[in-house]
Design an enzyme around this catalytic site. Structure first.
Site, PDB file in Angstrom:
ATOM      1  NE  ARG A   1      -4.167  -1.147   1.478  1.00  0.00           N
ATOM      2  CZ  ARG A   1      -5.261  -1.326   2.201  1.00  0.00           C
ATOM      3  NH1 ARG A   1      -5.177  -1.781   3.413  1.00  0.00           N
ATOM      4  NH2 ARG A   1      -6.436  -1.015   1.704  1.00  0.00           N
TER       5      ARG A   1
ATOM      6  CD  GLN B   1      -2.600   6.477  -3.056  1.00  0.00           C
ATOM      7  OE1 GLN B   1      -2.781   7.335  -3.908  1.00  0.00           O
ATOM      8  NE2 GLN B   1      -2.396   6.754  -1.795  1.00  0.00           N
TER       9      GLN B   1
ATOM     10  CG  ASP C   1      -5.306  -0.264  -2.073  1.00  0.00           C
ATOM     11  OD1 ASP C   1      -5.769  -1.397  -1.809  1.00  0.00           O
ATOM     12  OD2 ASP C   1      -5.027   0.570  -1.204  1.00  0.00           O
TER      13      ASP C   1
ATOM     14  CB  SER D   1      -8.391   0.951  -1.042  1.00  0.00           C
ATOM     15  OG  SER D   1      -7.407   0.989  -0.043  1.00  0.00           O
TER      16      SER D   1
ATOM     17  CE1 TYR E   1      -3.968  -3.528   5.788  1.00  0.00           C
ATOM     18  CE2 TYR E   1      -1.661  -3.968   5.337  1.00  0.00           C
ATOM     19  CZ  TYR E   1      -2.969  -3.856   4.903  1.00  0.00           C
ATOM     20  OH  TYR E   1      -3.266  -4.081   3.589  1.00  0.00           O
TER      21      TYR E   1
HETATM   22  P1  NAD Z   1      -8.049  -3.223   7.624  1.00  0.00           P
HETATM   23  O1  NAD Z   1      -9.190  -3.559   6.734  1.00  0.00           O
HETATM   24  O2  NAD Z   1      -6.971  -4.217   7.816  1.00  0.00           O
HETATM   25  O3  NAD Z   1      -8.623  -2.852   9.077  1.00  0.00           O
HETATM   26  C1  NAD Z   1      -9.695  -1.969   9.243  1.00  0.00           C
HETATM   27  C2  NAD Z   1      -9.459  -1.102  10.456  1.00  0.00           C
HETATM   28  O4  NAD Z   1      -9.605  -1.867  11.640  1.00  0.00           O
HETATM   29  C3  NAD Z   1      -8.064  -0.475  10.523  1.00  0.00           C
HETATM   30  O5  NAD Z   1      -8.202   0.929  10.512  1.00  0.00           O
HETATM   31  C4  NAD Z   1      -7.510  -1.004  11.841  1.00  0.00           C
HETATM   32  O6  NAD Z   1      -6.702  -0.052  12.514  1.00  0.00           O
HETATM   33  C5  NAD Z   1      -8.787  -1.288  12.618  1.00  0.00           C
HETATM   34  N1  NAD Z   1      -8.652  -2.166  13.779  1.00  0.00           N
HETATM   35  C6  NAD Z   1      -7.908  -3.295  13.928  1.00  0.00           C
HETATM   36  N2  NAD Z   1      -8.083  -3.820  15.168  1.00  0.00           N
HETATM   37  C7  NAD Z   1      -8.985  -3.024  15.810  1.00  0.00           C
HETATM   38  C8  NAD Z   1      -9.592  -3.046  17.101  1.00  0.00           C
HETATM   39  N3  NAD Z   1      -9.303  -3.998  17.989  1.00  0.00           N
HETATM   40  N4  NAD Z   1     -10.462  -2.060  17.411  1.00  0.00           N
HETATM   41  C9  NAD Z   1     -10.766  -1.083  16.518  1.00  0.00           C
HETATM   42  N5  NAD Z   1     -10.238  -1.012  15.287  1.00  0.00           N
HETATM   43  C10 NAD Z   1      -9.356  -1.970  14.935  1.00  0.00           C
HETATM   44  O7  NAD Z   1      -7.380  -1.870   7.172  1.00  0.00           O
HETATM   45  P2  NAD Z   1      -7.594  -1.042   5.809  1.00  0.00           P
HETATM   46  O8  NAD Z   1      -8.822  -0.248   5.926  1.00  0.00           O
HETATM   47  O9  NAD Z   1      -7.462  -1.939   4.646  1.00  0.00           O
HETATM   48  O10 NAD Z   1      -6.334  -0.066   5.836  1.00  0.00           O
HETATM   49  C11 NAD Z   1      -5.832   0.486   7.013  1.00  0.00           C
HETATM   50  C12 NAD Z   1      -4.955   1.644   6.690  1.00  0.00           C
HETATM   51  O11 NAD Z   1      -3.958   1.342   5.719  1.00  0.00           O
HETATM   52  C13 NAD Z   1      -5.648   2.827   6.078  1.00  0.00           C
HETATM   53  O12 NAD Z   1      -6.467   3.526   6.888  1.00  0.00           O
HETATM   54  C14 NAD Z   1      -4.427   3.598   5.636  1.00  0.00           C
HETATM   55  O13 NAD Z   1      -3.800   4.256   6.709  1.00  0.00           O
HETATM   56  C15 NAD Z   1      -3.552   2.528   5.110  1.00  0.00           C
HETATM   57  N6  NAD Z   1      -3.681   2.513   3.651  1.00  0.00           N
HETATM   58  C16 NAD Z   1      -2.703   3.113   2.925  1.00  0.00           C
HETATM   59  C17 NAD Z   1      -2.802   3.150   1.538  1.00  0.00           C
HETATM   60  C18 NAD Z   1      -1.747   3.801   0.701  1.00  0.00           C
HETATM   61  O14 NAD Z   1      -0.956   4.541   1.204  1.00  0.00           O
HETATM   62  N7  NAD Z   1      -1.733   3.522  -0.578  1.00  0.00           N
HETATM   63  C19 NAD Z   1      -3.884   2.571   0.906  1.00  0.00           C
HETATM   64  C20 NAD Z   1      -4.876   1.972   1.684  1.00  0.00           C
HETATM   65  C21 NAD Z   1      -4.754   1.942   3.047  1.00  0.00           C
END
Ligand code: NAD
Length: 365
Positions: free
Chosen positions: A121, A126, A129, A132, A226
């Site tokens: 990521r 992007q 992705d 996402s 993550y």
């Molecule tokens: P994910 O689907 O793995 O998890 C969803 C959410 O659950 C995350 O925000 C995580 O912090 C949260 N979580 C985990 N355990 C938890 C708990 N016990 N209680 C409450 N919340 C909890 O994550 P995702 O949505 O696929 O991506 C997470 C992050 O990755 C994004 O928000 C972003 O910061 C990053 N990301 C970066 C890029 C990029 O730079 N290209 C692209 C996509 C995502």
């Protein structure tokens, strides 16, 4: 380069890996697209649309004959994997962290498999992705399901018959799906709160007009963005804090995930028993066991008047747009793997190296 697009055969899977819009672009370049008869039908894309876009609509063995790449949505079944010739490039969601059997099968077939989940990521990736893009669809749909199941309206209404208070929505996990759920619930007029163990998301939650719920539980953030898994003590603290707060809410949408691990349990059965009748829980983590202890994956249950929605694969229920976004992600990856119609696998490229989950020895760097 010939690219084959099979019809997805898993029950309930309505998406297709390439939509006609991107087929036009690929066919105008150096790709030939062979698509299985009716592969896009369930997503709203009939065979004629593919033919107009320049694809060959085929059936049976003709699909894979001469195909250098196969693009699909979810992992192939054992039979589908067995039909892949050695050296074929496969692109799709392949569950590399959890489906060890499926991955071993692809390895033994000599398939060069690229998992959409394993694309790093980073900014350059992007456009590829797919986690996402599909999480965006799931987050949006989770709110529509909640609004539909709730006996309350979401917005504040001032009517001649008096005022209707807005619904209170709690979104647990503010990653991609959670942030989209917050934005959608706000658009419907709900008062929204959210919690995530990554402190960095507080600002994002507030910028969408929601309030961050302070539970005093914090996890580390990995280099990939993550969350790390909470310790058993932290998990117990989180459950206890949530148990106090949850009864205030009409709707709870849970999206918390740890890649490759069972979903963290955030809502114990005791917290559900404290919710008001008519409340709704939509558990987006149902597929990996659920964030709510009572969630039944694939089902919707009533627990003393509280509806718990465990429907899985929400992106498939919005198959047109989910497929459109997914196929743009797939094409972006394909563009990295092939130049001028020739497969060029640059193992020094971090995206290529990280997303490749199986390859025969002779394809190794
Ligand atoms: P994910 O689907 O793995 O998890 C969803 C959410 O659950 C995350 O925000 C995580 O912090 C949260 N979580 C985990 N355990 C938890 C708990 N016990 N209680 C409450 N919340 C909890 O994550 P995702 O949505 O696929 O991506 C997470 C992050 O990755 C994004 O928000 C972003 O910061 C990053 N990301 C970066 C890029 C990029 O730079 N290209 C692209 C996509 C995502």
């Amino acid at each position: 380069m010939r690219v084959a697009v099979p019809r997805e055969t898993a029950p309930g899977e309505r998406r297709v890996a390439l939509v006609p819009e991107v087929v036009s672009r690929l066919s105008a370049g150096s790709f030939t697209i062979a698509i299985e008869h009716e592969a896009g039908a369930a997503a709203g894309f009939p065979d004629e649309a593919y033919e107009s876009a320049g694809a060959e609509v085929v059936d049976g063995a003709a699909l894979l004959a001469g195909a250098e790449a196969v693009v699909r949505v979810i992992p192939p079944s054992a039979d589908e994997a067995a039909a892949l010739a050695a050296g074929t490039v496969l692109i799709g969601f392949l569950a590399p962290l959890t489906d060890t059997e499926g991955i071993a099968r692809l390895q033994s077939r000599g398939v060069v498999a690229f998992a959409m989940e394993s694309i790093p990521r980073i900014t350059r990736a992007q456009s590829m992705d797919a986690l996402s893009s599909q999480a965006t669809v799931a987050g949006y749909k989770s709110v529509l399901l909640a609004a539909d199941r709730s006996p309350k309206m979401f917005p504040l209404l001032m009517t001649a018959a008096g005022t209707v208070a807005p619904a209170k929505v709690l979104v647990l996990g503010a990653g991609v799906a959670g942030l989209q759920a917050i934005a959608t619930a706000r658009r419907l007029g709900a008062v929204v709160f959210s919690f995530d163990v990554r402190p960095a998301v507080k600002e994002q939650v507030e910028s969408l007009g929601a309030s961050f719920l302070e539970l005093g539980v914090r996890a580390e953030e990995t280099a990939g963005g993550y969350a790390t898994e909470l310790t058993p003590e932290q998990q117990a603290q989180q459950q206890a804090e949530l148990e106090q707060r949850i009864p205030e809410f009409d709707v709870v949408i849970t999206t918390a995930l740890i890649p490759g691990r069972p979903a963290p349990k955030l809502i114990p059965a005791s917290a559900v028993s404290s919710m008001r009748s008519g409340s709704v829980v939509v558990d987006l983590a149902a597929e990996t066991g659920g964030n709510c202890e009572l969630t039944r994956p694939g089902e919707e249950i009533d627990e003393h008047g509280v509806t718990i929605v465990g429907i899985t694969n929400l992106p498939s229920t919005m198959a047109t747009h989910a497929s459109q976004l997914l196929s743009r992600n797939v094409v972006a990856l394909l563009g990295l793997l092939a130049r001028d119609g020739e497969l060029v696998l640059d193992w020094d490229d971090e995206i290529v190296a990280a997303s490749c989950v199986t390859r025969p020895k002779e394809v190794a760097a």
